[in-house]
Design a protein around this motif. Structure first.
Motif, PDB file in Angstrom:
ATOM      1  N   GLY A  53      40.395 -40.738 -48.337  1.00 29.27           N
ATOM      2  CA  GLY A  53      41.812 -40.581 -48.626  1.00 29.27           C
ATOM      3  C   GLY A  53      42.752 -40.521 -47.447  1.00 29.27           C
ATOM      4  O   GLY A  53      43.905 -40.898 -47.551  1.00 29.27           O
ATOM      5  N   ASN A  54      42.292 -40.033 -46.288  1.00 31.27           N
ATOM      6  CA  ASN A  54      43.125 -40.046 -45.092  1.00 31.27           C
ATOM      7  C   ASN A  54      42.251 -40.076 -43.854  1.00 31.27           C
ATOM      8  O   ASN A  54      41.131 -39.576 -43.860  1.00 31.27           O
ATOM      9  CB  ASN A  54      44.136 -38.890 -45.063  1.00 31.27           C
ATOM     10  N   GLU A  78      46.865 -42.847 -45.051  1.00 34.52           N
ATOM     11  CA  GLU A  78      46.595 -42.146 -46.304  1.00 34.52           C
ATOM     12  C   GLU A  78      46.606 -43.175 -47.417  1.00 34.52           C
ATOM     13  O   GLU A  78      47.491 -44.033 -47.467  1.00 34.52           O
ATOM     14  CB  GLU A  78      47.658 -41.082 -46.582  1.00 34.52           C
ATOM     15  N   TYR A 102      47.462 -48.223 -48.979  1.00 30.40           N
ATOM     16  CA  TYR A 102      47.589 -47.084 -48.070  1.00 30.40           C
ATOM     17  C   TYR A 102      48.917 -47.137 -47.334  1.00 30.40           C
ATOM     18  O   TYR A 102      49.567 -48.175 -47.268  1.00 30.40           O
ATOM     19  CB  TYR A 102      46.433 -47.053 -47.068  1.00 30.40           C
ATOM     20  N   HIS A 113      47.847 -42.634 -38.438  1.00 29.40           N
ATOM     21  CA  HIS A 113      47.363 -41.799 -39.535  1.00 29.40           C
ATOM     22  C   HIS A 113      47.528 -42.623 -40.810  1.00 29.40           C
ATOM     23  O   HIS A 113      48.628 -43.102 -41.104  1.00 29.40           O
ATOM     24  CB  HIS A 113      48.154 -40.500 -39.637  1.00 29.40           C
TER      25      HIS A 113
END
Length: 112
Positions: free
Chosen positions: A91-92, A85, A63, A83
């Motif tokens: 996925g996020n 991803e 990630y 944040h």
């Protein structure tokens, strides 16, 4: 109170750089010997458990992470919002890393 990212204590910024780089030795130096970390509802106590958690979580998913905000709760507590991803479920996600500091080391970290 929201603060600018550059107002986070050096302990936190240095830890986050090490953590993001997956440099376990560098990251571990910022923890108190009796520190606690809570992540995904599980709490890890002391340096050995925290190191094992970091090693496992570093290899579990791939990630990217971006520091997007910061706030100071009190004289010892700071929140760094990230944040992420990657290839983890969903996925996020935006996560708050809530740090408690004493004498320039992390005594508690809660990731939620």
């Amino acid at each position: 109170m929201n603060i600018s990212l550059d107002r986070l204590p050096t302990t936190i910024t240095a830890y986050l750089i090490s953590h993001t780089a997956r440099d376990l030795d560098a990251a571990m130096r910022w923890y108190a010997t009796d520190a606690e970390v809570t992540d995904e509802g599980k709490t890890y106590h002391g340096r050995d458990e925290i190191r094992a958690w970091m090693a496992r979580s570093a290899g579990e998913y791939t990630y990217t992470t971006e520091l997007t905000g910061a706030r100071q709760v009190d004289d010892h507590t700071y929140v760094a919002t990230h944040h992420l991803e990657g290839n983890f479920p969903g996925g996020n996600v935006d996560l708050d890393f809530t740090f408690t500091l004493e004498d320039d080391v992390i005594t508690r970290l809660v990731i939620a």
